[in-house]
Design an enzyme around this catalytic site. Structure first.
Site, PDB file in Angstrom:
ATOM      1  N   LYS A  49      49.385  34.085  38.998  1.00  0.00           N
ATOM      2  CA  LYS A  49      50.169  34.807  37.987  1.00  0.00           C
ATOM      3  C   LYS A  49      50.445  36.240  38.447  1.00  0.00           C
ATOM      4  O   LYS A  49      49.829  36.712  39.408  1.00  0.00           O
ATOM      5  CB  LYS A  49      49.411  34.793  36.652  1.00  0.00           C
ATOM      6  N   TYR A 268      51.398  70.201  40.122  1.00  0.00           N
ATOM      7  CA  TYR A 268      51.580  70.417  38.689  1.00  0.00           C
ATOM      8  C   TYR A 268      50.337  71.018  38.043  1.00  0.00           C
ATOM      9  O   TYR A 268      49.212  70.583  38.321  1.00  0.00           O
ATOM     10  CB  TYR A 268      51.863  69.081  37.986  1.00  0.00           C
TER      11      TYR A 268
HETATM   12  C1  PLP Z   1      43.692  35.237  35.204  1.00  0.00           C
HETATM   13  C2  PLP Z   1      42.930  34.015  34.856  1.00  0.00           C
HETATM   14  C3  PLP Z   1      42.110  33.398  35.808  1.00  0.00           C
HETATM   15  C4  PLP Z   1      41.801  34.020  37.142  1.00  0.00           C
HETATM   16  O1  PLP Z   1      40.845  35.028  36.936  1.00  0.00           O
HETATM   17  P1  PLP Z   1      40.208  35.889  38.137  1.00  0.00           P
HETATM   18  O2  PLP Z   1      39.186  36.723  37.467  1.00  0.00           O
HETATM   19  O3  PLP Z   1      41.331  36.691  38.701  1.00  0.00           O
HETATM   20  O4  PLP Z   1      39.662  34.933  39.114  1.00  0.00           O
HETATM   21  C5  PLP Z   1      41.535  32.187  35.479  1.00  0.00           C
HETATM   22  N1  PLP Z   1      41.726  31.634  34.253  1.00  0.00           N
HETATM   23  C6  PLP Z   1      42.488  32.220  33.304  1.00  0.00           C
HETATM   24  C7  PLP Z   1      42.650  31.563  31.985  1.00  0.00           C
HETATM   25  C8  PLP Z   1      43.096  33.432  33.559  1.00  0.00           C
HETATM   26  O5  PLP Z   1      43.836  34.027  32.618  1.00  0.00           O
END
Ligand code: PLP
Length: 388
Positions: A49, A268
């Site tokens: 994702k 800044y």
């Molecule tokens: C993002 C996610 C993962 C992966 O998690 P990591 O901590 O990056 O390994 C797995 N399961 C779900 C439901 C997630 O939202």
């Protein structure tokens, strides 16, 4: 004139990019194989994702597919559609599930929705009545209180003899709230709850562990694990030496090196006053590129609790950020490097093999996940493969 322009053709934009990212696909696939080995009897999926945690879902997805991954998790239908050509016969789960208006794209791209609420379930049943059999996954909440059917709902559904035969879940899953903390009681509690759910769905694959959950051991692995951050080299478990290989490095080009007198201020708000004659390297990356402003060396609230701001790496040494990070520019203090060791055109590593992404995260008051997924759009990207 055109000859003159043609002569530019073999310029590689990577060589002159203000901000550039190198993604080591060999390290990525080695990390996936490592997580698959640690998952032992369970299959390891790949979570891709958020554009594969900022690394690029097409190239990273394809590399993971070539390495053997056949189960992928994306957050949105769009991400699934982008991934599909690179993972042709893989199962692609969409974590946000189904929504009216997305059915056609789900079906056309053979994406499996993760059903997480009673409303989604009711809509899914209506879709099945119209279109016939189609796989889905069920997400069950075991204490996280984010998405998921309640345990009672999920178990009642498993035992419901009147549910339509076309309803065909291929996976039941849940998510751990505290797997980064191996001493948390919550892990065991969620495990016990999920065991009940898994038992109610006997014969259907079960999945509980993300990266950190894989390190909790085989009790947590069930049939399918869901590593994300570990594939990209990030830390998932607190207070443990991170065994994963770094995958991403970000480098920004020095636009100018300037000498500044003791007593003058930097940037800044005059947030930093120089206590010695100094040399400063100004690089072309800032908070609009995900180099978070909270890493500034001074002039931001975080410095009251986390004393040290960000560091870059150039000419064999770590160099501190000076003053406040701005939108497109960051200033590094390179006074401790030999004179002429750095000049305009050289690159400073923002994170990578020398400055770990999780060290950047600590000085920004966040986690490596946020650093990787905040990179933005202004960089040139290069992929390294074993053959290269
Ligand atoms: C993002 C996610 C993962 C992966 O998690 P990591 O901590 O990056 O390994 C797995 N399961 C779900 C439901 C997630 O939202």
């Amino acid at each position: 004139m055109t000859d003159f322009i043609d002569s530019f053709e073999d310029e590689d934009p990577f060589d002159s990019a203000g901000l550039r990212l190198t993604v080591d696909l060999t390290a990525l696939t080695e990390n996936w194989k490592d997580m698959a080995r640690r998952s032992a009897k369970a299959r390891a999926a790949a979570v891709v994702k958020a554009d594969a945690y900022g690394t690029g879902i097409e190239d990273s997805g394809e590399a993971l597919y070539m390495a053997g991954a056949r189960d992928f998790f994306v957050a949105t239908v769009d991400e699934g559609v982008t991934l599909r050509p690179y993972a042709p016969d893989a199962r692609i789960f969409v974590l946000s599930g189904i929504w009216p208006g997305t059915e056609r794209r789900l079906f056309e791209n053979d994406l499996v929705p993760v059903i997480s609420s009673e409303e989604q379930l009711a809509f899914w049943m209506a879709v099945l009545a119209e279109y016939g059999d189609y796989p889905c996954a069920l997400n069950v909440d075991t204490g996280f209180n984010r998405l998921g059917l309640s345990m009672d709902e999920a178990i009642a559904l498993a035992d419901d003899v009147s549910r339509p035969a076309s309803f065909a879940p291929v996976l039941v899953m849940s998510h751990l709230a505290c797997s980064d903390d191996h001493s948390s009681e919550m892990n065991r509690q969620q495990l016990e709850s999920f065991r009940q759910v898994s038992a109610a769905y006997e014969g259907i694959d079960s999945s509980l562990a993300a990266s950190a959950g894989i390190f909790l051991g085989s009790d947590y692995h069930f049939d399918l694990t869901r590593p994300g951050i570990a594939l990209y080299g990030g830390e998932s478990v607190n207070d443990m030496v991170n065994p994963m290989r770094p995958v991403v490095s970000a480098e920004a080009r020095i636009i100018q090196v300037r000498t500044v007198k003791e007593g003058e201020s930097v940037g800044y708000g005059r947030a930093t006053r120089l206590t010695r004659d100094s040399r400063l390297a100004i690089v072309s990356a800032g908070y609009a590129d995900g180099y978070l402003r909270s890493q500034s060396s001074a002039g931001v609230p975080l410095r009251q609790t986390v004393p040290r701001g960000g560091q870059g790496f150039v000419a064999g040494r770590k160099v501190p950020v000076a003053g406040r990070i701005s939108m497109d520019l960051t200033i590094f203090d390179v006074t401790d490097l030999p004179e002429n060791a750095v000049r305009a055109g050289d690159y400073v590593e923002l994170f990578g093999k020398n400055v770990l992404v999780d060290d950047v995260a600590r000085s920004a008051g966040t986690i490596g996940y946020e650093i990787l997924t905040s990179i933005g759009l202004r960089h040139e990207r290069r992929y390294l493969h074993e053959e290269d």
